[in-house]
Design a protein around this motif. Structure first.
Motif, PDB file in Angstrom:
ATOM      1  N   GLY A 127      58.675  70.858  12.961  1.00  0.00           N
ATOM      2  CA  GLY A 127      58.886  71.406  14.119  1.00  0.00           C
ATOM      3  C   GLY A 127      57.457  70.543  14.910  1.00  0.00           C
ATOM      4  N   LEU A 128      57.839  69.462  15.676  1.00  0.00           N
ATOM      5  CA  LEU A 128      56.530  68.952  16.593  1.00  0.00           C
ATOM      6  C   LEU A 128      56.907  69.236  18.153  1.00  0.00           C
ATOM      7  N   VAL A 129      56.038  69.536  19.119  1.00  0.00           N
ATOM      8  CA  VAL A 129      56.664  69.980  20.327  1.00  0.00           C
ATOM      9  C   VAL A 129      55.576  69.579  21.018  1.00  0.00           C
ATOM     10  N   ALA A 130      56.197  68.340  21.984  1.00  0.00           N
ATOM     11  CA  ALA A 130      55.226  67.326  22.760  1.00  0.00           C
ATOM     12  C   ALA A 130      54.312  66.524  22.151  1.00  0.00           C
ATOM     13  N   THR A 131      54.514  65.943  21.117  1.00  0.00           N
ATOM     14  CA  THR A 131      53.227  66.259  20.442  1.00  0.00           C
ATOM     15  C   THR A 131      53.701  64.423  20.002  1.00  0.00           C
ATOM     16  N   GLU A 132      52.469  63.476  20.047  1.00  0.00           N
ATOM     17  CA  GLU A 132      52.222  62.146  19.720  1.00  0.00           C
ATOM     18  C   GLU A 132      51.786  62.146  18.426  1.00  0.00           C
ATOM     19  N   LEU A 133      53.295  61.194  17.282  1.00  0.00           N
ATOM     20  CA  LEU A 133      53.023  60.867  15.683  1.00  0.00           C
ATOM     21  C   LEU A 133      53.137  59.987  15.671  1.00  0.00           C
ATOM     22  N   ASN A 134      52.091  59.034  16.078  1.00  0.00           N
ATOM     23  CA  ASN A 134      51.651  58.168  15.639  1.00  0.00           C
ATOM     24  C   ASN A 134      51.943  57.019  13.773  1.00  0.00           C
ATOM     25  N   GLY A 135      53.336  57.624  13.434  1.00  0.00           N
ATOM     26  CA  GLY A 135      54.051  57.761  12.160  1.00  0.00           C
ATOM     27  C   GLY A 135      55.362  57.754  12.095  1.00  0.00           C
ATOM     28  N   GLY A 136      55.638  58.200  10.997  1.00  0.00           N
ATOM     29  CA  GLY A 136      57.386  58.600  10.971  1.00  0.00           C
ATOM     30  C   GLY A 136      56.883  59.935  10.441  1.00  0.00           C
TER      31      GLY A 136
END
Length: 221
Positions: A127-136
């Motif tokens: 689970g991600l909330v308002a998160t920047e993920l520079n990946g997969g």
């Protein structure tokens, strides 16, 4: 700031932060938990049988355990978080220049997270909330929620299990929430239920059919 500029700034930050270790002592154990108090700085954290707790506004290099969970407070920094049997939970504004990985356990990152590597698990929800993920996002068995205002640059992949792998009883639920964005492809090598908010954007979808929704959450299951 546009999404493109935000991703570029994140990439520059990650490149700079990964070039030097945080100035702190390493902590290594075989049996026992590790705690980094609020505001402290440590190097690598490594234990076999025990959990790892990182307080608010702390900084560490890699944190690894085999049998135990990793909990990170708000405003903290790390290079990589990894466990085998346990969950990873991060408070708000986590900055991680590398990835988050577990085998048997869930992963959750709260608002303001900035991650520079893949988020992966085999058995457990993500689970991600308002998160920047520079990946997969990579998984086999478990639900995935790319929550409100999150941005994933590297897509989502569910890998087909091999050997004597046991599925959970129901198909995993995958949610791309309000104003979320998944730039890369969404690839499903197993059956899932995929819900995509009307305000969200995704790359190409393979192996599943998206179900659109407009409220804060998908229809009740």
């Amino acid at each position: 700031m546009t999404r493109t500029r935000l991703s570029l700034c994140l990439s520059v930050f990650i490149a700079l932060s990964s070039s030097a270790a945080f100035a702190g002592d390493d902590v290594s154990k075989v049996n026992g938990s590790i705690t980094v108090e609020d505001g402290q700085t440590r190097g690598d954290l490594d234990t076999v049988n025990g959990s790892i707790r990182i307080g608010d506004n702390a900084a560490v290099d890699e944190a690894k355990t085999v049998n135990g969970s990793i909990n990170v407070g708000s405003g903290s920094r790390a290079k990589r978080l990894e466990t085998v049997n346990g969950s990873i939970r991060a408070g708000t504004k986590l900055t991680a220049s590398g990835g988050l990985e577990t085998v048997n356990g869930g992963i959750f990152v709260d608002r303001g997270g900035r991650l520079g590597g893949d988020v992966s698990t085999v058995n457990g929800s993500i689970g991600l909330v308002a998160t920047e993920l520079n990946g997969g996002i990579d998984t086999v068995n478990g639900d995935v929620t790319v929550g409100i205002d999150s941005h994933v640059t590297g897509g989502i992949k569910y890998t087909k299990p091999t050997g004597n792998f046991t599925f959970q009883k129901r198909d995993p639920i995958v949610i791309v929430g309000p104003n979320a964005r998944v730039d890369g492809p969404l690839v499903f090598e197993r059956s899932v239920k995929l819900y995509v908010h009307s305000s969200a954007k995704t790359g190409a979808i393979r192996g599943a059919t998206a179900i659109a929704f407009t409220g804060a959450t998908p229809p009740a299951q």
